[in-house]
Design an enzyme around this catalytic site. Structure first.
Site, short mmCIF file in Angstrom:
data_model
loop_
_atom_site.label_atom_id
_atom_site.label_comp_id
_atom_site.label_asym_id
_atom_site.label_seq_id
_atom_site.Cartn_x
_atom_site.Cartn_y
_atom_site.Cartn_z
N GLY A 1 -8.04 10.18 -4.78
CA GLY A 1 -8.29 8.89 -5.35
C GLY A 1 -9.79 9.03 -6.03
N ASN B 1 -5.02 4.86 4.57
CA ASN B 1 -4.05 5.65 3.40
C ASN B 1 -2.75 5.10 3.66
OD1 ASN B 1 -2.95 8.80 2.69
ND2 ASN B 1 -3.10 7.22 1.51
N GLY B 2 -2.08 4.36 2.62
CA GLY B 2 -0.65 3.88 2.89
C GLY B 2 -0.54 2.69 2.26
#
Ligand code: SF4
Length: 461
Positions: free
Chosen positions: A31, A100-101
């Site tokens: 990211g 994260n997800g």
């Protein structure tokens, strides 16, 4: 296509925020739009978030404001107000959450919490978890988190920080990776093991699907939750996202990619003079193809590593130049030769098309384009920022139509069975491959749309 986030945390080290900053460099590929670090000094949490790359977001003096022995962090996507870690106060304390997800029922839960009076500060779906934690009944934070997580469905690898503890959690399906390491007396959590290597920390193990590890000054405790959910580890981590020097889901990424390339050569051999990779994520697959096919590997495409984000232009001509900013062909390698070009995946197909034009213009006699994964036909709802159905080149196009669109002499995609075997061995169960197969391991009541997830970032070439 990109991962939405990399998460990192450390607890029990006097230089926690500095080490976190270094760990973020190793996760930068997950990211690039923004980053944040939250630290604890044992009494309160301190946070710094900013847009841009890790190198741009922190200054030396930033760390004077991030004191303490514990920290968590992300490098991810989003506008300034949506950057993580999310910091929230609830009745019994303060929590910073790095996620994260993606949650497939975030929209329903968001509406439910708002109906009950919650006021949302961001549009990231992980804020739902914070509101559910605030409403949970158990007296201890671990119990509150587990009660909150029993309501959410989808993908989450979390690193939570409070003044006196760090908690790492992986969802019961284990979609996204999270590993556990040790640095002297400190415990470390990271999306990928390359962040541990950078700190010279020891890789201990993966956090298991449906596991919550809690680190305090007294040490580490673990709890299980989620019952007997089927394991659904993202196959794309091995195909493309994770760094080749990482271990993801307990397997070395580079080694897996070489196997993918070997399998691709067995399934789609080609008469050619040279094999070349689309650098850098396809390097190992191209090596595997070259070894299996016994065709020499050469560096026929060069990537410019100094190009950051490039904004997409409305005109096709300028878009092609955008790809040229990143890649160029080596004429001596390509001219007059039949070449195999290995790429790890094709999503929109626009970059492949521009790249193949570059190879053609450098004088290739024939181009055999080989892809070390199957056609991407379905979007991801578990944490990968992927185009919609309409934008995926393999959606509703035949192989011949894709070949023609990309502009190559032959095209071969790895089979789903071949990919699963190369990544996971003979027992191919335990993986999510929904973007290839459409078999989503966690379904939703209302189909998630792109607007459910954070997509405020500029389009990229
Ligand atoms: S849908 Fe694709 S990218 Fe998303 S988790 Fe599954 S394998 Fe990974």
């Amino acid at each position: 296509m990109k991962d939405k986030c990399g998460v990192f945390g450390i607890f029990g080290h006097e230089e926690a925020s500095w080490l976190t900053y270094l760990g973020l460099y190793a996760l930068q590929h997950r990211g690039q739009e923004g980053t944040g670090i939250c630290s604890t000094d044992g009494r309160r949490l301190h946070v710094h978030r900013d847009q841009g790359l890790v190198a741009e977001a922190y200054r030396g003096e930033t760390f004077q404001h991030l004191p303490g022995h514990g920290a968590n962090s992300t490098s991810g996507a989003g506008s300034l107000s949506n950057l993580q870690p999310l910091l929230a106060s609830y009745r019994d304390g303060t929590i910073a959450l790095a996620h994260n997800g993606n949650l497939v029922n975030a929209r329903e839960l968001h509406e439910e919490c708002e109906h009950l009076g919650s006021i949302f500060q961001t549009t990231v779906d992980s804020e739902v978890i914070v509101h559910l934690v605030a409403r949970a009944k158990p007296p201890d934070l671990g119990g509150r988190l587990l009660q909150a997580l029993s309501r959410v469905r989808g993908a989450y690898s979390l690193v939570a920080l409070t003044p006196d503890r760090m908690i790492g959690i992986r969802d019961p399906h284990g979609f996204r990776p999270l590993c556990l390491g040790k640095l002297d007396r400190a415990w470390v959590l990271a999306s990928e093991s390359c962040a541990l290597d950078l700190l010279d920390a020891e890789y201990v193990r993966e956090v298991e699907p449906g596991e919550m590890v809690t680190v305090t000054q007294e040490g580490l405790e673990t709890r299980r939750f989620g019952g007997d959910a089927s394991r659904s580890e993202c196959i794309f981590e091995h195909v493309y996202f994770a760094r080749p020097d990482s271990r993801a889901f307990g397997r070395g990424v580079n080694e897996v990619r070489v196997r993918l390339g070997r399998q691709l050569a067995r399934e789609h051999p080609a008469e050619a003079d040279v094999v070349m990779a689309v650098p850098d994520s396809s390097n190992a697959a191209a090596l595997g193809f070259s070894q299996e096919a016994q065709i020499p590997l050469e560096h026929g495409l060069i990537r410019n590593h100094y190009v950051g984000r490039t904004f997409i232009s409305p005109s096709q001509n300028l878009r092609n130049l955008g790809v040229r900013l990143k890649y160029n062909a080596v004429r001596e390698v390509v001219e007059g030769r039949s070449v195999v070009v290995v790429d790890d995946s094709v999503v929109r197909g626009t970059t492949s098309r521009s790249l193949m034009r570059i190879v053609r213009e450098a004088g290739a006699r024939a181009i055999h384009f080989r892809v070390s994964s199957p056609p991407v036909k379905h979007p991801c709802y578990y944490g990968i920022d992927m185009p919609t159905y309409d934008e995926l080149v393999a959606n509703q196009r035949t192989l011949e139509e894709i070949r023609d669109y990309i502009g190559v002499d032959s095209l071969g995609y790895l089979s789903t069975e071949g990919m699963l075997r190369a990544v996971r061995g003979e027992d191919a169960s335990g993986a999510c491959a929904a973007c290839f197969t459409g078999e989503y391991p966690v379904r939703w009541k209302r189909a998630p749309s792109k607007s459910d997830f954070e997509v405020e970032t500029p389009e990229k070439v």
